[in-house]
Design a protein around this motif. Structure first.
Motif, short mmCIF file in Angstrom:
data_model
loop_
_atom_site.label_atom_id
_atom_site.label_comp_id
_atom_site.label_asym_id
_atom_site.label_seq_id
_atom_site.Cartn_x
_atom_site.Cartn_y
_atom_site.Cartn_z
N ARG A 146 6.99 -5.40 12.57
CA ARG A 146 5.39 -6.33 12.72
C ARG A 146 5.18 -5.83 11.11
O ARG A 146 4.83 -4.72 11.42
CB ARG A 146 4.89 -5.83 13.88
CG ARG A 146 5.15 -6.56 15.12
CD ARG A 146 4.37 -8.04 14.91
NE ARG A 146 2.95 -7.26 15.35
CZ ARG A 146 2.20 -7.30 16.39
NH1 ARG A 146 3.14 -8.00 17.88
NH2 ARG A 146 1.58 -7.79 16.91
N SER A 147 4.42 -6.09 10.34
CA SER A 147 3.67 -6.19 8.98
C SER A 147 2.48 -5.66 9.08
O SER A 147 1.72 -4.74 8.79
CB SER A 147 3.69 -6.60 8.23
OG SER A 147 4.39 -7.85 8.44
N ASP A 148 1.26 -6.12 10.30
CA ASP A 148 0.26 -6.12 10.57
C ASP A 148 0.08 -4.75 11.12
O ASP A 148 -0.31 -4.63 12.64
CB ASP A 148 -0.53 -7.55 11.35
CG ASP A 148 0.27 -7.22 12.66
OD1 ASP A 148 1.17 -7.30 12.85
OD2 ASP A 148 -0.24 -8.33 13.42
N THR A 202 -6.54 -2.26 20.88
CA THR A 202 -5.31 -2.47 20.83
C THR A 202 -4.53 -2.09 22.21
O THR A 202 -5.07 -0.73 23.00
CB THR A 202 -4.94 -2.34 19.72
OG1 THR A 202 -4.61 -0.64 19.47
CG2 THR A 202 -5.08 -2.56 18.65
N GLU A 260 -7.92 -1.24 1.65
CA GLU A 260 -7.90 -2.42 2.06
C GLU A 260 -8.24 -2.93 0.74
O GLU A 260 -8.03 -2.81 0.16
CB GLU A 260 -9.76 -2.90 2.90
CG GLU A 260 -9.93 -2.33 4.08
CD GLU A 260 -8.84 -2.42 5.39
OE1 GLU A 260 -8.38 -3.87 5.23
OE2 GLU A 260 -8.46 -1.78 6.41
N GLN A 320 -4.70 -9.39 -0.10
CA GLN A 320 -3.58 -9.80 0.38
C GLN A 320 -5.09 -10.05 1.87
O GLN A 320 -5.79 -8.78 1.72
CB GLN A 320 -2.89 -8.37 0.31
CG GLN A 320 -1.62 -9.40 -0.38
CD GLN A 320 -0.96 -7.74 -0.60
OE1 GLN A 320 -0.94 -7.14 -0.94
NE2 GLN A 320 0.62 -8.35 -0.65
N SER A 321 -4.17 -10.12 2.76
CA SER A 321 -4.34 -10.25 4.00
C SER A 321 -4.65 -8.44 4.78
O SER A 321 -5.60 -8.00 5.37
CB SER A 321 -3.88 -10.84 5.24
OG SER A 321 -3.40 -10.81 5.60
N LEU A 322 -3.39 -7.98 4.26
CA LEU A 322 -3.25 -6.72 5.14
C LEU A 322 -3.38 -5.53 4.00
O LEU A 322 -3.49 -6.04 2.93
CB LEU A 322 -1.27 -6.41 4.82
CG LEU A 322 -0.69 -7.56 6.59
CD1 LEU A 322 0.55 -7.53 6.27
CD2 LEU A 322 -1.51 -7.20 7.43
N TYR A 360 -0.86 0.10 3.69
CA TYR A 360 -0.82 1.26 3.82
C TYR A 360 -0.74 2.62 2.88
O TYR A 360 0.58 2.24 2.14
CB TYR A 360 0.01 1.36 4.59
CG TYR A 360 0.34 0.50 5.34
CD1 TYR A 360 -1.62 0.85 6.34
CD2 TYR A 360 0.27 -0.88 6.18
CE1 TYR A 360 -2.08 0.04 7.25
CE2 TYR A 360 -0.51 -1.94 6.77
CZ TYR A 360 -1.44 -0.75 7.80
OH TYR A 360 -1.73 -2.51 7.95
N GLY A 379 5.97 -1.52 8.09
CA GLY A 379 6.18 -1.79 9.35
C GLY A 379 6.37 -1.07 10.60
O GLY A 379 6.46 -0.01 9.80
#
Ligand SMILES: Nc1ncnc2c1ncn2[C@@H]1O[C@H](COP(=O)(O)OP(=O)(O)OP(=O)(O)O)[C@@H](O)[C@H]1O
Ligand SMILES: Nc1ncnc2c1ncn2[C@@H]1O[C@H](COP(=O)(O)OP(=O)(O)OP(=O)(O)O)[C@@H](O)[C@H]1O
Ligand SMILES: [Mg+2]
Ligand SMILES: [Mg+2]
Lengths: 710, 710
Positions: B550-552, B572, B585, B589-591, B594, B699
Motif C-alpha cells: 500500500r503506498s498511501d 485510521t 507534502e 503528487q497526491s502522496l 516520505y 510503501g
C-alpha cells in the motif's frame, strides 16, 4: 571457527533467469513434474536406506551366528567337556581365537576409516546435525563415505566393540538422501542425469533431512521418531509438505526393513519385524503413581552419569588429538580397543560367578555355559557376548532373578568405560545402543533395589526400570528431547511407558544441562563448526551490526572487467560478493566508498559465467540465451586457473545484472545481534548485507560472523 | 479478507528501553526468573487443561449413566416386560422421554453459545489454527469462551448429538494457555498480577500452542500427537525449547487426566487410563503384506467421502449463513438436530433387526434388549446409544460377527449425515469422534467383505479395518498428516499399526486434496481470515513489492505534535506506523514524499505514551524514567477519546525516537512476492516496509496484503 566448512545456499537466487522461467509455457508442467519427482526420489531414498540398514543388520547377524556356532560352541565342545563338568576346558585358547577374530574385523573397519574416508568415523550424527543446520562438512554426503560407513559399522559391531549401528545408519540415510536426489555420484563420477532440478543446496538439504529420518526409521523402526529427529536436530522451520515427505520416506524405509527382515527371519510377509533395534515387547505394562519418584531418581542419575560421560569423552578426545594423531597409532588404538573389549568380557565372566539354570530366562537365545556347571549358563556371558541389542532386550524382559546385582554393577561400569573409549576411535560407531545397554544395566539394578526396599509390593518388574535407566543414560549423553522419547517409544513398541520415559528424559536433560552440553554439540564445538544454536546469544541486545559485520568488503560493480573478477576469485576465498552501483576508491580512507547495494552473486555463479564465456566485449553483448539450470549453485571444485581464460577474454566485460539476486537481505547499521540471528536462523541465510541510511553498502555478515558470538 | 481479525505482534520492539533493560544489574536474574516461570506456567496450563477435560468427561459419563439407568432400564422394565418377550412394551413413551432429555441438554449448550459466547460454537480448531498462524480471532482466548465451551460440549455430547468433545478440548487448552500465562482474566476483570513478563503476543502465542498441545494430550492421551498437532497446525518455525515445553505441558496434562480418571474409575494410582478417548487395546496385532492394497483402498474411499463431507458441509454452512441467521432459528436448529438424532436412533433400531445373543461380544458394556428377544441385545442400539467413544471401541474390538453388514451400512450413512448437519450448528462440538465412528463402521464393513472374499484366510480381524477406516474418514475430512498419525497411534496405544495408518492417511490426503481443502481450512476461508499457507502462492515470482504494498502510507516523523497523532489514531485503524525522518507534502503528487525509514511504532505503544503523558513541551522534555513493561503491546481496548487529552497537552510534542523499533524489516521495491512471503512466514512479521534505492519509504505491506494473493 574453522574455515573449512562452507554454508549451504538455502536461499534462492531470484535473478532474471529465474523469474523469466515462470513465463515459459512449460513452467506449470515442470513444477508439477518436480513435485512428483520429489515423492519419487523420497521413495527411493527410503528403499535404499532400508537396504543399507538391512545389509548391515544381516551382516552383523551372520557374523554373530558364525562367532557363536563356530568359535564358541565348536571350540568349547571339542576340548574336554567332561572336565569339572564345565565347558571351561580350553577357554583361553578360545579367547585368543575370539580376540583375533574381533581384531580382524575391527581392523577392516579401521582401515576403511583411516585410509578411505576419515569422515566415516564416529557416529556421523554431529556432521548430519551440521548439515541440517546449514553447514556442509566436506565429503560428508559422498558415496565413498556411505560405503566406508556401512561396511565399517558392520565390521565394528561384529567385532564386538561397544558400538551401535544406529548412528551410522542415520548418517547413511543422509548420504542416500543426498545421493539419490542428485541423481549422480561424485565419488564414482557417474551422472545418471535425472533429478537435475534438485541440484541445489536447498533441495539437497531437504532430501538429506528426509534421508536422516529414513535412517532413524530403519534403525529403530521409528518413523515418527525419525521425523522428529530431523526436525529437532536440524530444522529451522517447519513446513508441512516437507515434513510429510520426510514421514513418507521414513515410513517406506521402515516398511522395507520390516519386509526384508521378516523374510530373512522366515516369516515372509508378516510385518511384525520392524527396525534393526528390536527391543521386544513389554508384557506387564502397568505402573503406579508411587513409582514416579523412582523414575525421577533414575533421571537424575542418568543426567549425572551422562554429563560425566561427555566430560570424560571430551578429555579423551583432546588427548587423542594430541597424542594419537598418526595413522598408524590410530589404527593401533582401534585394535587395542577391540582386544581389550573382548578380553574384558572373558575376564569378567571368569571372575564374576553368576551362573543361572538354563530355562529360567526365556529371553536368552544364546546360552553359554562357559565356566558354569552343566545345565547352567553364564549370565555375564549373555550380557557381554550377545549382540548389544539382544542384551538390551534381555535386560528389559528377563524375569526378576536373571541377573545378580554384582553382575549388573560390574557390567554397567565396564561397559560405560568401554563406550567412553570407543566413541571417537577411527571406526564407524554409534553411541545409542551402548548407552542404552549401560543404562539398562544400572536401571535394572534400581529395580532390584526397589524390590528389596518394598518387598511387600508384589510383582515389581525390573524391566521397566531397565527401560527408564536406558532412556536416562542415553538422554544424559545426547540430550535429545522429544525425538528421543518418540524413538524409544517406537523402538519398544510401547506407548504406556511414554509418560515415565518423558519424565526421565526431562529430568535427565535438566540435570545434565547444569554440567555441560550434549555429546554431539560438544563434538561440534570441538570441531569448531560455525553452527547456529536455537536462541540468540544472551546479553547481546546492544551488540549492533556495525560490530558484527566485516567492513572490508570485496564488492563488484554491475558491469565488471573479467580480469578483475578473475583476480578476485583467485585472491579471496569468499563464496559470495555483493554488487553495488559503483565503487570509488577514497584517497583518505583505506576502505573504498561503496555505492548502493544492488544485488549479490555467488562464486559458483561467477565461475559458471566464466566457464560458459558469457562475456561482453566493448562493442556489446556476445552471449545468447542461458539455461537457468546451468547457472545454479552446482558447486564443482573448479579453480579459476582451470578455466583457461585467454588474454582477450580477460579484457572483456561481464554484465552481472541479469544473473545476480537483485534483492538480498539487508539491515541497517543499528540492527541488533538477536535480530540478525533470527534472520539467519529463520531464513537460513548465507549472506546478509549491512547498509547505511542511504542504502550504501557498509559491511557483510556471514554465518561465521554470527556464530562467533556465543 | 475480513478486517475484524488482527495480527499478533510476534516481533519484539527493540526500542531503547528494551535495549537498556539489559544493562540493569537485575537483568540476568529476571531472565532466569522468566525462564523458570515459563515452566511453572506450563505446569499449571497442563494441570488446568486436564481438569477441564476430566470435568467434561465425568459429566458426560454421569449423564450417560443416568440416561441409561434411569430412562432406558427403568422405564422399559416398568412397563410390560413380559409382552412378546421383548422390552419394547412402552418404547415410544421411552423415546419421548429420551428425546426430551436430549433436547434439554442441547438447549443449554445452544443458549451458552448463542447468548453468551458465539465464538464457543463448533470445534474451535479453525480459530486456534488462526491464532497459531498469527491472527487473533476476537474473543477466542477469553475465560467466558472457555466456560461456555466446556459446559456446552458436555451438554452437547450428553445430549446425544453426533459431536465429539475432543476439538473443544483443544480449544479449551488453548484458552487455558492464554489465561494462565497472562495471570489474569479479562472476562472476570481479575488481575492476579503474576507472569507480567509474559503479557505480550509473542509469549502468549507460545503458551497457547502449549495449551493446544495439552488439550490434544488430554483428549486423546496423546502427548506427542499434541505437540505435533500444535506444530503442524501452527508453528512457522521450530524451536527446541518451546517444543520441549509444549511436550512437558502435554505430558503433565495427560498425566493429570490419567490420575483423575483412574481415581474416578476406582483404580486410584494406576495410570493405565489415559485420555478421554479410550479406544481399547488391539489384541491381534499382526498384519500381512497382502493386506496393504486393502488399506490403500480404504484410504481412497476415505479421501472421497472426506472430500464429499467437506463439500456438503460448505454448502450447508452457506445455506445456514443465509437462512438460519436469527438467534431463535439457530437455537431451534439445535433442538431439531437433537430430536432428529435421537429419533433416528430409535427408528433404526426398530427397523433394522440385528439382534445378537448377550455375551458374544465382551466389549459391549451397555446391553440393550430393546425390541430384541430375551437374552439378546440390539447391536444397533449399542452403536447409537452408547457414547461415541464406546461405540468406536466396540467397532474396533468386537469379534467377527458382532455386527451385521446392513447394520453397519445404515449406521455409517446415517451417522455421516448427522455429523454433516451437526458440525456447524450453534453448539460446541468436534468432528473427530463422529468421523472416527463413521469410518470405523464402514471400515468394519470392508473387513467383512474381505473375510467373505478370502474365506480361506483364517482370522481376519475386522477390527483393524475398522481402525483403518476410522483413520481414513477422519483424515479425509481434516487432512492432517503426521500429527493425526501420532494421535491415532497414541489413542489406540498401538504402534504396530502405525504403518498402515500412515499409508491410509497419506493416500487419503492425496485423494482428498484433488477435490478440495481440509474442513478446517475451508472454514477458515469461509470466515475470510488472512491466514498464510505453507508455501508462497504459485506463479508469483514476477509480482513485485510495488504491486503488493500500500503506498498511501500513514507515517510519522521522529518528533510529532500530539494533536497530529491523536488525529491519526482517530482517523485510521492501522495498528502500526512507520517513522521517517521527514514528510514533505508534494504539491504535484497526491502522496507526500516520505523521508528515510527510521523505525516503526505500534498503535498500542502510542496509546500508552499518550496515556502516561510522556510528552515534551516546546521547551524540552517533561518525562521521567519509563517502565518497559508498561509500554509493551498490552492491548487494552481504549479509544483516543477515553484518554481525555487537554488542549494544552495536544499542543505538546511526542518524541518517538526512544520508543520506536529502530530497525524494522525492509525490502526494496523490486522484491518478489515469494521472498516477501517467506519473510512473513519465517519470521512472523506484522509489518514490512518497502523502501526505494535511497532508503526512502515507499510503501507498507501487512499480512493481509500478502494473504490477498492466493
Ligand atoms: N564478499 C566478501 N567480502 C569481504 N568479506 C567477506 C565477503 N564474504 C565473506 N566475507 C567475510 O569473510 C569471513 C569468512 O567468512 P565465510 O567463510 O563464512 O565466508 P564465505 O566463505 O564466503 O562463506 P561460507 O564459507 O560460509 O560459504 C567472514 O568474516 C565474512 O564476513
Ligand atoms: N500505517 C499504515 N499506513 C497506511 N496503510 C497501512 C498502514 N498500516 C496498514 N496499512 C494498510 O491497511 C490495510 C489493512 O491492513 P491491516 O488491517 O492488516 O493493518 P493493521 O490493522 O494495521 O494490522 P492488523 O490488523 O493485521 O493488526 C492493509 O492494506 C495495509 O497495507
Ligand atoms: Mg568460507
Ligand atoms: Mg487491522
Amino acid at each position: 571457527l574453522s574455515a573449512q566448512y562452507e554454508s549451504l545456499d538455502y536461499e534462492i537466487s531470484e535473478n532474471k533467469l529465474y523469474r523469466d522461467s515462470e513465463n515459459k509455457p512449460t513452467h506449470q508442467n515442470s513444477l508439477w513434474v518436480q513435485s512428483r519427482n520429489r515423492w519419487v526420489a523420497c521413495f527411493f531414498i527410503g528403499v535404499i536406506t532400508a537396504l543399507v540398514a538391512a545389509f548391515v543388520d544381516i551382516m552383523v547377524h551372520l557374523s554373530k551366528e558364525w562367532k557363536f556356532n563356530v568359535i564358541l560352541k565348536y571350540m568349547l565342545s571339542k576340548c574336554n567337556v567332561e572336565q569339572r563338568g564345565t565347558a571351561s576346558g580350553c577357554m583361553w585358547e578360545t579367547m585368543i581365537t575370539w580376540i583375533l577374530y574381533n581384531c580382524t574385523l575391527v581392523s577392516v573397519a579401521a582401515s576403511l576409516v583411516i585410509f578411505v574416508s576419515p569422515i566415516a568415523g564416529g557416529s556421523g550424527i554431529p556432521q548430519i546435525k551440521c548439515y541440517l543446520n546449514g553447514i556442509a562438512v566436506p565429503q560428508v554426503v559422498r558415496l565413498k563415505t556411505l560405503l566406508a560407513k556401512a561396511i565399517g559399522v558392520a565390521c565394528a559391531v561384529s567385532g564386538g566393540l561397544a558400538a551401535g549401528k544406529e548412528g551410522p545408519m542415520i548418517h547413511s540415510g543422509a548420504v542416500v538422501g543426498a545421493g539419490v536426489s542428485q541423481g549422480r555420484s561424485r565419488s564414482l563420477g557417474i551422472d545418471f542425469g535425472f533429478f537435475k532440478a534438485f541440484r541445489n543446496d536447498r533441495e539437497r538439504r531437504d532430501f538429506v533431512s528426509a534421508g536422516a529420518a529414513a535412517g532413524v526409521a530403519a534403525a529403530f523402526g521409528a518413523p515418527i521418531g525419525g521425523v522428529l529427529f530431523s526436525l529437532e536436530e536440524g530444522a529451522s522451520f517447519w513446513n508441512q509438505n516437507l515434513t510429510w515427505r520426510m514421514f513418507f520416506t521414513a515410513m517406506i524405509s521402515s516398511f522395507t526393513v520390516s519386509s526384508i527382515l521378516s523374510w530373512f527371519n522366515g516369516r515372509s510377509g508378516w510385518l511384525s519385524w520392524t527396525g534393526l533395534a528390536n527391543f521386544g515387547v513389554f508384557e506387564n505394562k502397568d505402573y503406579n503413581i508411587w513409582e514416579i519418584p523412582i523414575f525421577l531418581l533414575i533421571g537424575v542419575f542418568g543426567g549425572i552419569t551422562g554429563a560425566l560421560f561427555n566430560y570424560l569423552n571430551v578429555k579423551i578426545s583432546c588427548f587423542r588429538k594430541k597424542y594419537v594423531s598418526t595413522k598408524f597409532s590410530r589404527f593401533f588404538e582401534c585394535l587395542l580397543v577391540a582386544a581389550v573389549s573382548a578380553f574384558l568380557g572373558f575376564v569378567t565372566i571368569f571372575l564374576v560367578d553368576d551362573c543361572q539354570p538354563v530355562g529360567v530366562n526365556p529371553n536368552t537365545t544364546q546360552v553359554n555355559q562357559m565356566w558354569c556347571k552343566k545345565g547352567e549358563y553364564s549370565a555375564v556371558a549373555s550380557l557381554f557376548f550377545q549382540n548389544p541389542e539382544e542384551s538390551v532386550k534381555s535386560l528389559f524382559h528377563s524375569p526378576m532373578n536373571s541377573f545378580r546385582a554384582t553382575t549388573l554393577v560390574i557390567f554397567a561400569v565396564e561397559y560405560f568405560l568401554l563406550t567412553l573409549w570407543t566413541f571417537g576411535i577411527a571406526v564407524p560407531s554409534g553411541v545409542f545402543i551402548p548407552a542404552l545397554l549401560t543404562g539398562a544395566a544400572w536401571g535394572r539394578l534400581f529395580g532390584i533395589f526397589v524390590e528389596q526396599l518394598f518387598p511387600s509390593v508384589t510383582g515389581i518388574d525390573p524391566g521397566k526400570y531397565a527401560l527408564a535407566g536406558a532412556a536416562a543414560q542415553l538422554g544424559g549423553i545426547v540430550r535429545m528431547t522429544i525425538s528421543l522419547t518418540a524413538i524409544i517409544m517406537e523402538a519398544t513398541k510401547n506407548i504406556t511407558f511414554g509418560l515415565p520415559i518423558m519424565l526421565v528424559l526431562m529430568i535427565t536433560k535438566w540435570v545434565g544441562d547444569i554440567f555441560n552440553e550434549g555429546l554431539y554439540d560438544t563434538h561440534i564445538d570441538l570441531a569448531e563448526v560455525p553452527i547456529l544454536g536455537w536462541n540468540p546469544p544472551k546479553m547481546s541486545r546492544n551488540i549492533l551490526a556495525e560490530k558484527v559485520m566485516r567492513s572490508d568488503v570485496v564488492a563488484l560493480e554491475l558491469r565488471e572487467r573479467v580480469s578483475r573478477i578473475v583476480e578476485i576469485l583467485r585472491a579471496t576465498a569468499h563464496h559470495g560478493f555483493p554488487i553495488v552501483d559503483r565503487i570509488e576508491e577514497s584517497p583518505t580512507q583505506s576502505l573504498p566508498d561503496y555505492g548502493k547495494l544492488k544485488g549479490v552473486i555467488l562464486r559458483s555463479q561467477l565461475m559458471k559465467l566464466l566457464e560458459n564465456r558469457i562475456l561482453e566485449n566493448d562493442r556489446g553483448s556476445i552471449y545468447g540465451p542461458v539455461d537457468l539450470a546451468e547457472l545454479q549453485g552446482d558447486d564443482q571444485d573448479l579453480t579459476v586457473e582451470q578455466l583457461r581464460l585467454s588474454q582477450e577474454e580477460k579484457a572483456c566485460w561481464l554484465n552481472l545484472e541479469p544473473f545476480m539476486h537483485p534483492h538480498p537481505h539487508r539491515v541497517p547499521l543499528n540492527t541488533s545481534l538477536p535480530f540478525i540471528f533470527r534472520l539467519f536462523r529463520g531464513l537460513g541465510l548465507r549472506y546478509l548485507f549491512v547498509v547505511n541510511d542511504d542504502n550504501k553498502l557498509r559491511g557483510v555478515i556471514t554465518r561465521k560472523d554470527v556464530a562467533r558470538f556465543r
